[in-house]
Scaffold this active site. Structure first.
Site, PDB file in Angstrom:
ATOM      1  N   GLU A  27      19.493  -9.753   6.687  1.00  0.00           N
ATOM      2  CA  GLU A  27      18.950 -10.908   7.516  1.00  0.00           C
ATOM      3  C   GLU A  27      17.712 -11.546   6.868  1.00  0.00           C
ATOM      4  OE1 GLU A  27      19.984  -8.674  11.890  1.00  0.00           O
ATOM      5  OE2 GLU A  27      18.021  -8.150  10.846  1.00  0.00           O
ATOM      6  N   CYS A  78      11.318 -15.633   5.552  1.00  0.00           N
ATOM      7  CA  CYS A  78      11.018 -14.299   4.991  1.00  0.00           C
ATOM      8  C   CYS A  78      12.342 -13.709   4.647  1.00  0.00           C
ATOM      9  CB  CYS A  78      10.691 -13.515   6.347  1.00  0.00           C
ATOM     10  SG  CYS A  78      10.494 -11.439   6.272  1.00  0.00           S
ATOM     11  N   CYS A 119      17.089  -0.053   2.689  1.00  0.00           N
ATOM     12  CA  CYS A 119      16.065  -0.037   2.068  1.00  0.00           C
ATOM     13  C   CYS A 119      16.069   1.207   1.011  1.00  0.00           C
ATOM     14  CB  CYS A 119      14.770  -0.088   2.778  1.00  0.00           C
ATOM     15  SG  CYS A 119      13.287  -0.211   1.858  1.00  0.00           S
ATOM     16  N   CYS A 126      10.048   4.675   5.457  1.00  0.00           N
ATOM     17  CA  CYS A 126       8.935   4.366   6.473  1.00  0.00           C
ATOM     18  C   CYS A 126       9.292   4.741   7.874  1.00  0.00           C
ATOM     19  CB  CYS A 126       8.302   2.897   6.040  1.00  0.00           C
ATOM     20  SG  CYS A 126       7.628   2.694   4.279  1.00  0.00           S
ATOM     21  N   CYS A 139       9.683   1.830  10.382  1.00  0.00           N
ATOM     22  CA  CYS A 139      10.607   0.592  10.353  1.00  0.00           C
ATOM     23  C   CYS A 139      11.850   0.742  10.492  1.00  0.00           C
ATOM     24  CB  CYS A 139      10.441   0.442   8.651  1.00  0.00           C
ATOM     25  SG  CYS A 139      11.305  -1.308   8.200  1.00  0.00           S
ATOM     26  N   GLY A 186      14.117  -4.097   2.704  1.00  0.00           N
ATOM     27  CA  GLY A 186      14.454  -3.725   1.417  1.00  0.00           C
ATOM     28  C   GLY A 186      13.012  -3.913   0.745  1.00  0.00           C
ATOM     29  N   SER A 198       1.680  -2.936   1.836  1.00  0.00           N
ATOM     30  CA  SER A 198       1.786  -2.337   3.129  1.00  0.00           C
ATOM     31  C   SER A 198       1.043  -0.909   3.073  1.00  0.00           C
ATOM     32  CB  SER A 198       3.284  -2.082   3.531  1.00  0.00           C
ATOM     33  OG  SER A 198       3.795  -3.535   3.382  1.00  0.00           O
ATOM     34  N   LEU A 199      -0.503  -1.237   3.717  1.00  0.00           N
ATOM     35  CA  LEU A 199      -1.069   0.249   3.356  1.00  0.00           C
ATOM     36  C   LEU A 199      -0.941   1.135   4.599  1.00  0.00           C
ATOM     37  CD1 LEU A 199      -3.139   1.045   1.310  1.00  0.00           C
ATOM     38  CD2 LEU A 199      -5.023   0.186   2.520  1.00  0.00           C
ATOM     39  N   ASN A 215       5.617  -3.639  16.102  1.00  0.00           N
ATOM     40  CA  ASN A 215       7.054  -4.188  16.821  1.00  0.00           C
ATOM     41  C   ASN A 215       7.741  -3.029  16.849  1.00  0.00           C
ATOM     42  OD1 ASN A 215       6.382  -6.918  16.591  1.00  0.00           O
ATOM     43  ND2 ASN A 215       6.919  -6.644  14.360  1.00  0.00           N
ATOM     44  N   CYS A 236       8.569  -8.568  11.973  1.00  0.00           N
ATOM     45  CA  CYS A 236       8.679  -7.602  10.894  1.00  0.00           C
ATOM     46  C   CYS A 236       8.996  -6.088  11.218  1.00  0.00           C
ATOM     47  CB  CYS A 236       7.087  -6.997  10.654  1.00  0.00           C
ATOM     48  SG  CYS A 236       6.434  -8.275   9.330  1.00  0.00           S
TER      49      CYS A 236
HETATM   50  N1  SAH Z   1       9.393  -3.055   1.764  1.00  0.00           N
HETATM   51  C1  SAH Z   1       8.347  -4.171   1.707  1.00  0.00           C
HETATM   52  C2  SAH Z   1       8.707  -5.266   2.294  1.00  0.00           C
HETATM   53  C3  SAH Z   1       9.312  -5.131   3.607  1.00  0.00           C
HETATM   54  S1  SAH Z   1       8.531  -4.544   5.076  1.00  0.00           S
HETATM   55  C4  SAH Z   1       6.925  -3.471   2.237  1.00  0.00           C
HETATM   56  O1  SAH Z   1       7.051  -2.344   2.527  1.00  0.00           O
HETATM   57  O2  SAH Z   1       6.075  -4.119   2.138  1.00  0.00           O
HETATM   58  C5  SAH Z   1       7.422  -5.853   5.531  1.00  0.00           C
HETATM   59  C6  SAH Z   1       6.150  -5.633   6.197  1.00  0.00           C
HETATM   60  O3  SAH Z   1       6.613  -4.925   7.695  1.00  0.00           O
HETATM   61  C7  SAH Z   1       5.708  -4.560   5.652  1.00  0.00           C
HETATM   62  O4  SAH Z   1       4.026  -4.543   5.918  1.00  0.00           O
HETATM   63  C8  SAH Z   1       5.643  -3.326   6.800  1.00  0.00           C
HETATM   64  O5  SAH Z   1       4.851  -2.196   6.786  1.00  0.00           O
HETATM   65  C9  SAH Z   1       5.981  -4.067   7.995  1.00  0.00           C
HETATM   66  N2  SAH Z   1       6.526  -3.270   9.179  1.00  0.00           N
HETATM   67  C10 SAH Z   1       7.587  -2.518   8.857  1.00  0.00           C
HETATM   68  N3  SAH Z   1       7.867  -1.842  10.195  1.00  0.00           N
HETATM   69  C11 SAH Z   1       7.304  -2.404  10.986  1.00  0.00           C
HETATM   70  C12 SAH Z   1       7.405  -2.439  12.484  1.00  0.00           C
HETATM   71  N4  SAH Z   1       8.155  -1.866  13.309  1.00  0.00           N
HETATM   72  N5  SAH Z   1       6.292  -3.553  12.929  1.00  0.00           N
HETATM   73  C13 SAH Z   1       5.429  -4.273  12.463  1.00  0.00           C
HETATM   74  N6  SAH Z   1       5.480  -4.078  11.106  1.00  0.00           N
HETATM   75  C14 SAH Z   1       6.378  -3.296  10.392  1.00  0.00           C
END
Ligand code: SAH
Length: 347
Positions: A94, A107, A114, A118, A121, A165, A220-221, A296, A339
Site C-alpha cells: 500500500e 508515503c 516487514c 514492532c 504496528c 517495510g 522511530s524511537l 493509531n 501510520c
Molecule cells: N520501518 C520504518 C518505516 C515504516 S513505519 C520505521 O520503523 O520507521 C513508519 C512510522 O509509523 C514509524 O515511525 C512507526 O513507528 C510508526 N508506526 C507504526 N505503527 C504505528 C501505529 N500503530 N500508530 C502510529 N504510528 C505507527
C-alpha cells in the site's frame, strides 16, 4: 523450457545501451528506451512511438515491463488517498498520498510485509514476503504524483519511506529507486524532499551517511530506555540504543542534517517523567527534533494512546530543554491509511 523474459527495468542505462550496441543498433537507442521506461513510465513497448516497430517487437520478445497496478484507490474524508498496489507476482503493498495546504506527500512501501516485529504496528503482523524492486518503489511514487496532479492540481512535493517495510533492510533497492526519483531521466525531484524512516539499523545509518545521498533521516524511537524499547521493538535487543546513538552521531558528523525522532506516548508504557527525561537526554546527543505521533490503534487492546496530559508533559519538557517538538495528527484513519495501519486490509 522457454527462457523467462527479463525485467527490462532491472537494467541500468549503460546496460541498456550495451544491449542495443550488441544488437548492431546505436547506444542512443538505449537512452531513448530508458527515457520511455522511467521518465515517461511507459507500460508497454507499443507506447514507445519513436522506436521502430521491428525494434519494439524485438524488445517484446526479450523483455517484460513489470509495471505495478493500482488495484484500488480509497479516499479519506480528510483528503488522504490510499492505493492498494498489485505487483507482478500478485502480492500487494500500500502507498498513501497525504495532502496539506502547502504540499502533497507520498508515503511509500519498501518491502512486502516487514523484516521487523514492532509490537504496535499492523504491518508487523504480515510476515516479510520479499523486498520491493527499485521499479516497484518508483512506480508507487509515479502513481501518487499523478494523483496529486489530478486531485490537488500540483505535483508531488515530498516522499517519506514510512509505508510498509524497513527501508534500511532493503537498502540497495531503496537507494536505486531514490536515484531514479531524483535523476533527470526520472522525476527530477530533490533528494532533500525525501525522508527515510527507520527503526534504527546502526550499520545502515552509517552507510547512508557515507553514500552522501542527501536524503533526510527519521528514526522511530518510541523509547529512550533500552528495556522498554526492547519490549515494544524486539530488534532493539540486537541493536541497543548505545549502538544507535553512535550511528546517529556518525550520521550528523558526516551530513550535518538534523534527525527527526518519531515517538508515540502510550499509556502505562512510556508515559512517565522518567521516560520523558530519558528522551531529553537522548535528544542532546545530536541536533534533532521530535515528532510526537498520535497512536493509531491496531485493535490488539495492548497499546493505548496516553492521556493528553502525558503528551503535554513530554512537549513542555522537550521545549524547556530547547528541543523542537511537533505533535502530528493522524491522517486517513477512516480508510486504515494512517501510520502503522497498513496491513493490506483493502485487498
Ligand atoms: N520501518 C520504518 C518505516 C515504516 S513505519 C520505521 O520503523 O520507521 C513508519 C512510522 O509509523 C514509524 O515511525 C512507526 O513507528 C510508526 N508506526 C507504526 N505503527 C504505528 C501505529 N500503530 N500508530 C502510529 N504510528 C505507527
Amino acid at each position: 523450457m522457454k527462457d523467462k523474459k527479463k525485467d527490462i527495468r532491472a537494467l541500468t542505462k549503460e546496460q541498456l545501451q550495451e544491449f542495443f550496441v550488441a544488437q548492431g543498433d546505436k547506444s542512443f537507442r538505449g537512452s531513448q528506451v530508458y527515457e520511455w521506461l522511467w521518465n515517461k513510465s511507459a507500460h508497454s513497448f507499443e507506447d514507445m512511438t519513436n522506436i521502430s516497430k521491428a525494434t519494439r517487437q524485438m524488445l517484446e520478445d526479450n523483455f517484460v515491463i513489470n509495471h505495478i497496478r493500482v488495484d484500488q484507490m480509497q479516499r479519506s474524508s480528510d483528503g488522504t488517498i490510499k492505493n492498494a498496489v498489485r505487483l507482478h507476482d500478485n502480492l500487494t503493498v500500500e502507498s498513501v498520498l497525504i495532502p496539506t495546504p502547502k504540499r502533497t506527500t507520498a508515503c511509500v512501501s519498501s518491502q512486502v510485509g516487514c523484516s521487523l516485529d514492532c509490537k504496535f504496528c499492523a504491518t508487523a503482523t504480515l510476515k516479510r514476503m520479499r523486498n520491493l524492486n527499485p521499479d516497484e518503489i518508483y512506480d508507487q511514487v509515479v502513481a501518487i504524483d499523478n494523483e496529486s496532479r489530478l486531485y490537488f492540481d500540483k505535483p508531488l512535493s515530498n516522499i517519506v519511506f514510512m509505508g510498509m517495510g524497513e527501508p534500511l533492510m532493503n537498502y540497495n533497492n531503496v537507494m536505486k529507486a531514490v536515484e531514479k526519483i531524483t535523476s533527470k531521466e526520472g522525476l527530477g525531484m530533490s533528494s532533500k524532499r525525501i525522508t527515510i524512516s527507520t527503526s534504527g539499523v546502526p550499520k545502515m545509518i552509517k552507510k547512508l551517511a557515507d553514500d552522501e545521498t542527501k536524503v533526510k533521516l527519521a528514526v522511530s524511537l518510541h523509547s529512550a530506555i533500552d528495556e522498554i524499547r526492547t519490549t515494544i521493538m524486539p530488534f532493539n535487543a540486537t541493536f541497543p540504543l548505545e549502538d544507535l546513538r553512535e550511528a546517529l552521531e556518525y550520521w550528523y558528523l558526516k551530513t550535518k542534517s538534523r534527525i527527526t525522532y518519531e515517538y508515540i506516548v502510550w499509556e502505562g508504557i512510556n508515559d512517565t517523567r522518567k521516560d520523558a527525561e530519558a528522551l531529553v537526554r537522548f535528544c542532546k546527543y545530536v541536533p534533532c527534533k521530535v515528532n510526537l505521533i498520535e497512536y493509531n490503534p491496531i485493535d490488539d487492546g495492548v497499546f493505548q494512546q496516553a492521556s493528553s496530559d502525558a503528551t503535554h508533559m513530554y512537549e513542555s519538557m522537550l521545549e524547556r530543554n530547547g528541543i523542537t517538538v511537533t505533535v502530528r495528527r493522524s491522517r486517513g484513519k477512516d480508510i486504515d491509511a494512517a501510520c502503522g495501519q497498513l496491513a493490506n486490509k483493502s485487498s
